[in-house]
Write a protein that holds these residues in place. Structure first.
Motif, mmCIF file in Angstrom:
data_model
loop_
_atom_site.group_PDB
_atom_site.id
_atom_site.type_symbol
_atom_site.label_atom_id
_atom_site.label_comp_id
_atom_site.label_asym_id
_atom_site.label_seq_id
_atom_site.Cartn_x
_atom_site.Cartn_y
_atom_site.Cartn_z
ATOM 1 N N ALA A 182 72.869 58.545 113.029
ATOM 2 C CA ALA A 182 72.532 57.124 113.082
ATOM 3 C C ALA A 182 73.511 56.398 113.980
ATOM 4 C CB ALA A 182 72.553 56.505 111.684
ATOM 5 N N ALA A 183 73.029 55.395 114.713
ATOM 6 C CA ALA A 183 73.876 54.543 115.543
ATOM 7 C C ALA A 183 74.243 53.298 114.756
ATOM 8 C CB ALA A 183 73.163 54.163 116.834
ATOM 9 N N ALA A 184 75.542 53.005 114.672
ATOM 10 C CA ALA A 184 76.039 51.834 113.954
ATOM 11 C C ALA A 184 77.479 51.598 114.379
ATOM 12 C CB ALA A 184 75.951 52.034 112.439
ATOM 13 N N PRO A 185 78.015 50.390 114.185
ATOM 14 C CA PRO A 185 79.390 50.115 114.585
ATOM 15 C C PRO A 185 80.386 51.030 113.877
ATOM 16 C CG PRO A 185 78.227 48.065 114.127
ATOM 17 C CD PRO A 185 77.346 49.180 113.671
ATOM 18 N N SER A 186 81.448 51.392 114.611
ATOM 19 C CA SER A 186 82.517 52.209 114.059
ATOM 20 C C SER A 186 83.420 51.357 113.180
ATOM 21 C CB SER A 186 83.339 52.799 115.207
ATOM 22 O OG SER A 186 84.112 51.776 115.831
ATOM 23 N N PRO A 187 84.390 51.960 112.478
ATOM 24 C CA PRO A 187 85.338 51.157 111.689
ATOM 25 C C PRO A 187 86.073 50.113 112.513
ATOM 26 C CG PRO A 187 85.456 53.443 111.015
ATOM 27 C CD PRO A 187 84.557 53.404 112.216
ATOM 28 N N GLU A 188 86.216 50.352 113.845
ATOM 29 C CA GLU A 188 86.867 49.367 114.715
ATOM 30 C C GLU A 188 85.874 48.363 115.283
ATOM 31 O OE1 GLU A 188 88.581 53.544 115.661
ATOM 32 O OE2 GLU A 188 86.606 52.616 115.397
ATOM 33 N N ASN A 189 84.617 48.419 114.808
ATOM 34 C CA ASN A 189 83.533 47.556 115.268
ATOM 35 C C ASN A 189 83.188 47.812 116.729
ATOM 36 O OD1 ASN A 189 81.586 45.666 114.401
ATOM 37 N ND2 ASN A 189 82.659 44.008 115.434
ATOM 38 N N LEU A 190 83.318 49.076 117.153
ATOM 39 C CA LEU A 190 82.909 49.509 118.486
ATOM 40 C C LEU A 190 81.599 50.282 118.386
ATOM 41 C CD1 LEU A 190 86.372 50.772 119.781
ATOM 42 C CD2 LEU A 190 85.240 48.616 120.367
ATOM 43 N N PRO A 191 80.850 50.413 119.494
ATOM 44 C CA PRO A 191 79.626 51.214 119.443
ATOM 45 C C PRO A 191 79.935 52.637 118.994
ATOM 46 C CG PRO A 191 79.707 49.938 121.473
ATOM 47 C CD PRO A 191 81.047 49.778 120.826
ATOM 48 N N GLY A 192 79.218 53.111 117.976
ATOM 49 C CA GLY A 192 79.481 54.433 117.443
ATOM 50 C C GLY A 192 78.213 55.167 117.070
ATOM 51 N N VAL A 193 78.336 56.484 116.930
ATOM 52 C CA VAL A 193 77.252 57.303 116.402
ATOM 53 C C VAL A 193 77.814 58.071 115.211
ATOM 54 C CG1 VAL A 193 77.718 59.171 118.056
ATOM 55 C CG2 VAL A 193 75.505 59.043 116.916
ATOM 56 N N TRP A 194 77.159 57.919 114.055
ATOM 57 C CA TRP A 194 77.584 58.540 112.805
ATOM 58 C C TRP A 194 76.730 59.783 112.561
ATOM 59 C CZ3 TRP A 194 81.231 56.169 109.358
ATOM 60 C CH2 TRP A 194 81.679 54.904 109.765
ATOM 61 N N PHE A 195 77.343 60.811 111.948
ATOM 62 C CA PHE A 195 76.572 62.008 111.658
ATOM 63 C C PHE A 195 77.102 62.703 110.415
ATOM 64 C CE2 PHE A 195 79.750 62.756 114.917
ATOM 65 C CZ PHE A 195 80.421 63.914 114.524
ATOM 66 N N LEU A 196 76.175 63.336 109.704
ATOM 67 C CA LEU A 196 76.504 64.180 108.562
ATOM 68 C C LEU A 196 76.494 65.629 109.022
ATOM 69 C CD1 LEU A 196 74.302 62.718 105.644
ATOM 70 C CD2 LEU A 196 76.715 62.276 106.116
ATOM 71 N N HIS A 197 77.546 66.352 108.681
ATOM 72 C CA HIS A 197 77.556 67.791 108.976
ATOM 73 C C HIS A 197 78.478 68.468 107.961
ATOM 74 C CE1 HIS A 197 81.558 68.161 111.152
ATOM 75 N NE2 HIS A 197 81.426 66.865 111.005
ATOM 76 N N LEU A 221 82.146 57.686 97.307
ATOM 77 C CA LEU A 221 81.176 58.301 96.410
ATOM 78 C C LEU A 221 81.697 58.344 94.984
ATOM 79 C CD1 LEU A 221 80.196 61.336 98.669
ATOM 80 C CD2 LEU A 221 78.999 59.142 98.461
ATOM 81 N N ALA A 222 80.777 58.227 94.046
ATOM 82 C CA ALA A 222 81.114 58.382 92.627
ATOM 83 C C ALA A 222 81.176 59.876 92.301
ATOM 84 C CB ALA A 222 80.070 57.678 91.770
ATOM 85 N N GLU A 223 81.639 60.176 91.107
ATOM 86 C CA GLU A 223 81.731 61.574 90.686
ATOM 87 C C GLU A 223 80.334 62.206 90.674
ATOM 88 O OE1 GLU A 223 83.448 64.279 86.953
ATOM 89 O OE2 GLU A 223 83.674 62.098 86.953
ATOM 90 N N GLY A 224 80.216 63.361 91.310
ATOM 91 C CA GLY A 224 78.937 64.055 91.360
ATOM 92 C C GLY A 224 77.986 63.520 92.403
ATOM 93 N N GLU A 225 78.398 62.540 93.198
ATOM 94 C CA GLU A 225 77.531 61.935 94.211
ATOM 95 C C GLU A 225 77.758 62.611 95.563
ATOM 96 O OE1 GLU A 225 76.117 57.417 95.399
ATOM 97 O OE2 GLU A 225 78.181 57.751 94.770
ATOM 98 N N SER A 226 76.685 62.790 96.328
ATOM 99 C CA SER A 226 76.784 63.420 97.642
ATOM 100 C C SER A 226 75.880 62.686 98.625
ATOM 101 C CB SER A 226 76.386 64.898 97.565
ATOM 102 O OG SER A 226 75.046 65.038 97.110
ATOM 103 N N LEU A 227 76.260 62.758 99.912
ATOM 104 C CA LEU A 227 75.486 62.116 100.969
ATOM 105 C C LEU A 227 74.276 62.960 101.336
ATOM 106 C CD1 LEU A 227 78.449 60.990 103.240
ATOM 107 C CD2 LEU A 227 77.019 59.511 101.831
ATOM 108 N N GLN A 228 73.146 62.286 101.575
ATOM 109 C CA GLN A 228 71.901 62.974 101.897
ATOM 110 C C GLN A 228 71.386 62.650 103.305
ATOM 111 O OE1 GLN A 228 70.467 65.059 99.366
ATOM 112 N NE2 GLN A 228 72.442 64.635 98.407
ATOM 113 N N ALA A 229 71.464 61.377 103.717
ATOM 114 C CA ALA A 229 70.891 60.966 104.998
ATOM 115 C C ALA A 229 71.500 59.643 105.429
ATOM 116 C CB ALA A 229 69.367 60.843 104.905
#
Length: 509
Positions: A182-197, A221-229
């Motif tokens: 996904a394309a979204a601002p980085s933590p520094e508020n710069l153009p960024g691309v985020w990815f799960l791997h 994340l909470a306990e037992g929580e995981s990223l999906q998309a």
């Protein structure tokens, strides 16, 4: 006549070097949103042919490019008609069965077939020169705010910019096992691309044209929580956009103030974002989040049973397959803008913009809204600038605006008191310097990005001289501004601006 794009032969595979930072911890005591979506009866536009339940491309002007159930490629419009889409005469290989279609830009798509990768652009199916460097295995694509298109592939993470395909590596190692992008601002508020791997979350931020910094970060994340998309919501006036993350429990959103948790009435299962809209599939519902209105809605009689997202566009329409039926769903059918697309950088003082009304009864009135101004217009052309005496569309002047980000809205008002609105954020960057020249400023662009296609021996329109560039300046400007050219991938926004400025300032030799 139009310019016939053809793939450039100059693209090569190159390497981007990286700096890898350690994990960035986040505060896990998150602000909590618990929206109560408002039910609505969605407007449904059935596809005129059965579509395959694979990724497609939805164009913000209406319609898109999709794989049919028989794995053929088709361009559809929301009015039920077919658009032109033919193999380019310079292709040296035929497309096989369609495996998936992915967004490249406002009007272009990447097509994965049984014989490799193609680009769907301006009614053509084009074999780009970099297709042999990257075969089947596309997972997702995203276009970051700096104009680069990112391709997550089974082989790694690739950037397509200026007709060059380049791989992003960490310590010389390919970034594999990417599951979402996904394309979204980085933590520094710069153009960024985020990815799960590999179950982790990372973001790549440009330090230069060849170097990127990669944050390997931890979501709260909470306990037992995981990223999906992942999904992104685009920029608007006062915001650079947001990152949204689907977990096995809820939704997380990351804006300029950090992370927030969003708990829905039912556990979310899938999500898809486009423009300022987010679509979420829960256990038995289909939800829409409108970021401009900050409103959640629940589509009645949608989201249950066998359900697949196909594509979404920036106007708030989503293409889905449910129970074997392919349909486009919207909260309300809205006008579509031609000549201005979401996120466009406009440097010209004037621009021809038209609105196309949605199917159904004609509105009582149509107005454009820009800042505090309301500009009436008349059908059937609904041109922002009105018409010249000979009936051609007159360009609307933006000369009174200061540089900055604006929203142009077209509002159709009906006899029953209802209205349909389409709002398009854009950046206005008026000419800030003197006239440019063909020899110094434009010729290098032609030689690097255009000459391989647009020469006297190709099937495309020849642009081999200053005289030809000047004669075709309006067509060239429109093609690069709308990101329909060049055919081998997106052009750097600075170069697009340079071509527009050259044409607007007299097309000097």
């Amino acid at each position: 006549m139009r310019i016939h794009p053809r793939a450039s032969a100059s693209a090569v595979l190159s390497l981007l070097s990286l700096v890898v930072l350690g994990a960035c911890g986040e505060d896990r005591s998150l602000p909590l949103d618990k929206p109560e979506p408002t039910p609505f009866q969605p407007v449904q536009v059935p596809a005129v042919t059965a579509l395959a339940p694979v990724s497609g491309f939805a164009d913000q002007a209406g319609g898109g490019v999709f794989a049919t159930a028989s794995r053929e490629l088709v361009r559809l419009r929301l009015d039920g008609t077919y658009g032109a889409l033919e193999p380019h005469p310079d292709n040296e290989v035929a497309a096989g069965g369609i495996l998936g279609v992915f967004r490249l830009g406002p009007h272009s798509a990447l097509v994965e077939t049984q014989t490799g990768l193609f680009m769907a652009e301006s009614g053509w199916l084009i074999a780009p020169p970099w297709r042999d460097a990257l075969g089947q295995g596309v997972i997702a694509t995203a276009q970051s705010a700096d104009g680069a298109v990112w391709l997550a592939h089974t082989r790694g993470l690739f950037r397509l910019q200026e007709g060059t395909l380049a791989e992003l590596k960490v310590d010389g190692v390919s970034v594999k096992a990417i599951t979402s992008l996904a394309a979204a601002p980085s933590p520094e508020n710069l153009p960024g691309v985020w990815f799960l791997h590999d179950g982790g979350l990372s973001v790549a931020v440009a330090l230069s044209t060849t170097h990127y910094r990669v944050h390997t970060t931890s979501a709260p994340l909470a306990e037992g929580e995981s990223l999906q998309a992942l999904a992104g919501i685009g920029p608007a006036v006062g915001t650079a956009g947001e990152l949204w993350a689907l977990t096995n429990q809820s939704l997380l959103r990351r804006g300029k103030d950090g992370w927030r948790r969003v708990e829905l009435p039912e556990k979310p299962q899938r999500l898809m974002g486009s423009g300022r809209f987010l679509w979420v599939k829960t256990g038995g519902s289909l939800l829409q989040y409108d970021a401009d209105a900050n409103v959640w809605r629940a589509a009645k009689d949608a989201g249950a049973g066998d359900f697949h997202f196909i594509a979404a566009d920036e106007s708030g329409s989503v293409w889905v397959q449910q129970g074997g039926v392919s349909v486009a769903l919207s909260h309300v059918l809205v006008p579509r803008l031609r000549g201005l697309y979401q996120g466009m950088q406009l440097v010209n003082d004037g621009l021809v913009v038209r609105a196309v009304m949605p199917p159904g009864g004609a509105p009582e009135s149509v107005v454009y809204q820009l800042g505090n101004s309301e500009i009436p217009t008349e059908g059937p052309d609904y041109s922002l600038g009105g018409l010249e005496a000979d009936g051609t569309h007159r360009a609307y002047s933006f000369a009174s605006l200061e540089a900055g980000r604006y929203v142009l809205s077209v509002v159709a008002r009906y006899a029953d008191g209802s209205e349909a609105r389409r709002s398009v954020p854009f950046d206005y960057a008026p000419l800030a310097s003197g006239p440019l020249s063909w020899d110094k400023d434009i010729r290098p662009i032609h030689e690097a990005r255009c000459r391989n296609c647009h020469n006297s021996s190709s099937a495309a329109r020849s642009l081999d001289s200053y005289e030809l560039w000047r004669a075709n300046a309006p067509i060239i400007t429109e093609a690069v501004r709308d990101q329909r050219m060049p055919a081998d991938g997106p052009m750097d926004p600075e170069l697009i601006s340079r071509i527009q400025r050259w044409a607007s300032s007299g097309a000097r030799p």
